[in-house]
Design a protein around this motif. Sequence first.
Motif, PDB file in Angstrom:
ATOM      1  N   TYR B 125      -6.737  54.504 -12.564  1.00 45.20           N
ATOM      2  CA  TYR B 125      -5.391  55.063 -12.622  1.00 45.20           C
ATOM      3  C   TYR B 125      -4.350  53.960 -12.806  1.00 45.20           C
ATOM      4  N   GLU B 126      -4.451  52.938 -11.971  1.00 43.92           N
ATOM      5  CA  GLU B 126      -3.452  51.866 -12.023  1.00 43.92           C
ATOM      6  C   GLU B 126      -3.538  51.068 -13.323  1.00 43.92           C
ATOM      7  N   ASN B 127      -4.735  50.974 -13.892  1.00 43.05           N
ATOM      8  CA  ASN B 127      -4.856  50.315 -15.184  1.00 43.05           C
ATOM      9  C   ASN B 127      -4.053  51.044 -16.243  1.00 43.05           C
ATOM     10  N   ASP B 147       1.033  60.844 -13.319  1.00 47.19           N
ATOM     11  CA  ASP B 147      -0.168  61.673 -13.461  1.00 47.19           C
ATOM     12  C   ASP B 147      -0.301  62.200 -14.877  1.00 47.19           C
ATOM     13  N   GLU B 148       0.824  62.658 -15.424  1.00 47.36           N
ATOM     14  CA  GLU B 148       0.789  63.196 -16.782  1.00 47.36           C
ATOM     15  C   GLU B 148       0.370  62.128 -17.780  1.00 47.36           C
ATOM     16  N   GLU B 149       0.953  60.941 -17.632  1.00 44.69           N
ATOM     17  CA  GLU B 149       0.634  59.867 -18.573  1.00 44.69           C
ATOM     18  C   GLU B 149      -0.840  59.495 -18.491  1.00 44.69           C
ATOM     19  N   GLU B 151      -3.321  61.407 -17.552  1.00 47.15           N
ATOM     20  CA  GLU B 151      -4.146  62.450 -18.163  1.00 47.15           C
ATOM     21  C   GLU B 151      -4.058  62.376 -19.684  1.00 47.15           C
ATOM     22  N   ARG B 152      -2.829  62.197 -20.193  1.00 47.26           N
ATOM     23  CA  ARG B 152      -2.652  62.171 -21.635  1.00 47.26           C
ATOM     24  C   ARG B 152      -3.421  60.999 -22.264  1.00 47.26           C
ATOM     25  N   ALA B 153      -3.225  59.812 -21.669  1.00 45.79           N
ATOM     26  CA  ALA B 153      -3.859  58.621 -22.257  1.00 45.79           C
ATOM     27  C   ALA B 153      -5.378  58.703 -22.174  1.00 45.79           C
ATOM     28  N   LEU B 154      -5.884  59.141 -21.019  1.00 46.26           N
ATOM     29  CA  LEU B 154      -7.343  59.202 -20.884  1.00 46.26           C
ATOM     30  C   LEU B 154      -7.928  60.297 -21.764  1.00 46.26           C
ATOM     31  N   THR B 155      -7.182  61.391 -21.945  1.00 48.58           N
ATOM     32  CA  THR B 155      -7.650  62.437 -22.856  1.00 48.58           C
ATOM     33  C   THR B 155      -7.717  61.887 -24.275  1.00 48.58           C
ATOM     34  N   GLU B 156      -6.699  61.126 -24.638  1.00 52.61           N
ATOM     35  CA  GLU B 156      -6.636  60.602 -25.995  1.00 52.61           C
ATOM     36  C   GLU B 156      -7.825  59.695 -26.312  1.00 52.61           C
ATOM     37  N   LEU B 163     -13.745  60.780 -16.141  1.00 49.33           N
ATOM     38  CA  LEU B 163     -13.178  59.992 -15.044  1.00 49.33           C
ATOM     39  C   LEU B 163     -12.157  60.734 -14.205  1.00 49.33           C
ATOM     40  N   LYS B 164     -11.877  61.996 -14.539  1.00 46.14           N
ATOM     41  CA  LYS B 164     -10.761  62.639 -13.835  1.00 46.14           C
ATOM     42  C   LYS B 164     -10.993  62.745 -12.334  1.00 46.14           C
TER      43      LYS B 164
END
Lengths: 305, 277
Positions: B125-127, B147-149, B151-156, B163-164
């Motif tokens: 998360y912190e990364n 949180d939104e960022e 989710e968005r970045a990891l989804t992308e 990892l969620k």
Amino acid sequence: MSPPPVTPVSARFTRTPLVVRKERQQAAVRLVLLAMAVLMVLPLLAIISHLIIQAWPALSWEFLVDVPRRGMTEGGIWPALVGTVYLVVISLAVSAPIGVLAAIYLNEYARDNWFTRAINLAVISLAGVPSIVHALFGLGAFVYAARFGYSILAASLTLAIMTLPVIIASTREALAAVPAAFREACWNVGATRWQTIRAIVLPNSISGILTGVILQVSRAAGETAPILFTGAVFFKAVQRGDLFPYRLTDQCMALSMHLYTVSTQVPNVREAIPWATAVVLLGAVLAVNAAAIALRVWLRNRKRW
Amino acid sequence: MASSVDPPTVDLPVAAPAVPETDAGEGIWTDKLNLWYGSFQALRNVSIHFRRGLITGLIGPSGCGKTTLLRCFNRINERYPNVRTAGEIRILGKNIYDPDVSLVELRKAVGMVFQRPNPLPLSVYENVVFGLRTHTPRRELTRRLLDEEVERALTEVGLWHLLKDRLGARATSLQLEQQQKLCIARLLPLKPEVILMDEPCSALDVEGTRAIEELMFQLRGRYTIVIVTHNMAQARRTSDECLFMLLGEVVEHAGTTDLFLNPRNPKTAEYIEGRYG
């Protein structure tokens, strides 16, 4: 030319005389090196055991918290113990922040130019200066020039100057051990150097930094010359068990100085007292070192890579 | 934005002309870029245009200057002593060597992915939010925004479903491939214009390489991607255009298919046939 002789299969890969000789040589070298390693430990054990045996009759809680009595021939070492704590704490309170911050600058910000090289040279030279020279410097700079007089303040500052270069060196080492890839990763998302230091470099080097600082406690506690010239005294009347007997401008007693005094300057001291003083000094130093190791282990277990 | 990107059909001139105003903000332009390490000249008169939204591969033998060129685009070269640069690099129309350019702002827009995945020794998360934290005043960073960022970045990058439930895990404990994806995800919350990749798959196995290449296709169109690679097959698979460099000079710059099938310069032909490398 005749063809080379053929070794029978059963004799292949067996030990030739040359191999046997090499193996003997190997064993001999190993033995010598082991002997040296043991030799190194033996004196330490001998010193500690001899000290404790000699000091045993005098060692007690009373010895720690009592003041010296009957012209220092009997009684305890409380004023010296507290004095040493004062000196160490104040000197490190000065040298640790300066040293750590300077090391951060040198390791994280400074570019390799003549200025940085000059500072590095100064640090190395300062680390190599004999303590008696530091003492003389402290006398001139703090006692006279700064008009602190013979005092805890002057003595602590002298010790601070003495420990500073070593703290800088050990802190730089700890900082340099943080992988460069972490810094690159930070810079690549546009973190400033300070953000990188705060978020990544310091959290990952703090154990090494603290260890380096704490190890200087033992050096500051053990040195005699710098405080002898600048603020330590033969005797100071103090209440038994008093935690705050000194002001910054006072002179004080100190363990290393006290050891010298009762060993050489005072006649008819009870025989176990110098030994017991030495045991307390050594014990305090070893305890602090052990604390440093424990702290390092604890912090390292929390380290995140 | 993505629809405007098509595979290149025209040959590009080797030397880019002066920046036309209409295209000023598009992709990366360099003009007579020269770079020296001390007295060694690593880049010679590099004038190129990398088109926006495409993947451009930099190829050439070791020491040809491709990594040096890549590292010019976010000025990370400057950390090394004795590096001297002359010429221009325009990103979003701005010469990044202008004196008023802030390195912090530049690197926000031009992210880099390294050979070895280099996640920070923090949680996943912190990364991902590290960049946001460094660029945004603390009070503006609400938990919800972060949180939104994440989710968005990891989804992308295709890590969200994996990892969620492990967002608190140490990033350094992930598999290498996931680490590399995380390193890419770390750039995304900053809305970069350009993503530079320096042999991003060289530490990965076949599966990891495939995953990263697929991710590059996902990102294609939204970001201008420049990838340095030693792997001809990878350059061919992943890039829209290729730039072949030799001894600090651009030898040939063309659409990837063209460059591999009809190299115009004999040196390019020899290199891609594997006669030297």
